[in-house]
Scaffold this motif. Structure first.
Motif, PDB file in Angstrom:
ATOM      1  N   ASP A  75       0.816  -1.214   0.000  1.00  0.00           N
ATOM      2  CA  ASP A  75       0.000   0.000   0.000  1.00  0.00           C
ATOM      3  C   ASP A  75       0.852   1.267   0.000  1.00  0.00           C
ATOM      4  O   ASP A  75       0.556   2.236   0.686  1.00  0.00           O
ATOM      5  CB  ASP A  75      -0.953   0.013   1.194  1.00  0.00           C
ATOM      6  N   GLY A  76       1.969   1.232  -0.737  1.00  0.00           N
ATOM      7  CA  GLY A  76       2.816   2.407  -0.867  1.00  0.00           C
ATOM      8  C   GLY A  76       3.819   2.634   0.246  1.00  0.00           C
ATOM      9  O   GLY A  76       4.614   3.563   0.187  1.00  0.00           O
ATOM     10  N   GLU A  77       3.812   1.781   1.266  1.00  0.00           N
ATOM     11  CA  GLU A  77       4.732   1.925   2.398  1.00  0.00           C
ATOM     12  C   GLU A  77       5.800   0.829   2.342  1.00  0.00           C
ATOM     13  O   GLU A  77       5.478  -0.349   2.171  1.00  0.00           O
ATOM     14  CB  GLU A  77       3.977   1.805   3.726  1.00  0.00           C
ATOM     15  N   GLU A  78       7.049   1.217   2.510  1.00  0.00           N
ATOM     16  CA  GLU A  78       8.117   0.225   2.534  1.00  0.00           C
ATOM     17  C   GLU A  78       7.981  -0.641   3.785  1.00  0.00           C
ATOM     18  O   GLU A  78       7.868  -0.131   4.894  1.00  0.00           O
ATOM     19  CB  GLU A  78       9.490   0.906   2.537  1.00  0.00           C
ATOM     20  N   VAL A  79       8.015  -1.966   3.575  1.00  0.00           N
ATOM     21  CA  VAL A  79       7.888  -2.890   4.700  1.00  0.00           C
ATOM     22  C   VAL A  79       9.118  -3.782   4.865  1.00  0.00           C
ATOM     23  O   VAL A  79       9.315  -4.366   5.928  1.00  0.00           O
ATOM     24  CB  VAL A  79       6.621  -3.768   4.600  1.00  0.00           C
ATOM     25  N   GLU A  80       9.934  -3.892   3.835  1.00  0.00           N
ATOM     26  CA  GLU A  80      11.142  -4.715   3.943  1.00  0.00           C
ATOM     27  C   GLU A  80      12.177  -4.239   2.931  1.00  0.00           C
ATOM     28  O   GLU A  80      11.836  -3.754   1.858  1.00  0.00           O
ATOM     29  CB  GLU A  80      10.811  -6.187   3.695  1.00  0.00           C
TER      30      GLU A  80
END
Length: 109
Positions: A75-80
């Motif tokens: 959803d547009g957010e860096e997670v890894e």
């Protein structure tokens, strides 16, 4: 046939409803020997490739300091973030990245 169409609609709705997974892959032409050849084999995500040699602004935008680098977004957010070692080689495996993608998808349920 109705079941098939219903299944497709359900899959598309689920995919949209629970967020989109994007993988951004950064490398440079001069580092072709260390290219991550399996990046295109990842599933259940959109894949974007960047060559920081020809577009250095992309590296700055995503704070890429070493290539290759793989970023996973939900959803547009860096997670890894997976980065190469000091010799510009990626030690992360396809299975590790795919496992992270699969976990993100499953955690949405």
């Amino acid at each position: 046939m109705k079941k098939f169409i219903l299944s497709i609609i359900l899959l598309l709705t689920t995919y949209t409803m629970f967020g989109q997974i994007e993988v951004k892959y950064f490398n440079a032409g001069w580092n072709g020997a260390n290219d991550v050849s399996w990046i295109e084999k990842l599933s259940d995500c959109e894949i974007e490739k960047y060559d920081i040699g020809t577009s250095p602004a992309d590296a700055g935008k995503y704070k890429v300091v070493v290539v290759p680098t793989i970023l996973i977004f939900q959803d547009g957010e860096e997670v890894e973030r997976y980065q190469a070692d000091i010799s510009f080689k990626m030690s992360t495996t396809r299975e590790e990245v795919q496992d992270e993608i699969d976990e993100l998808i499953m955690s949405a349920f």
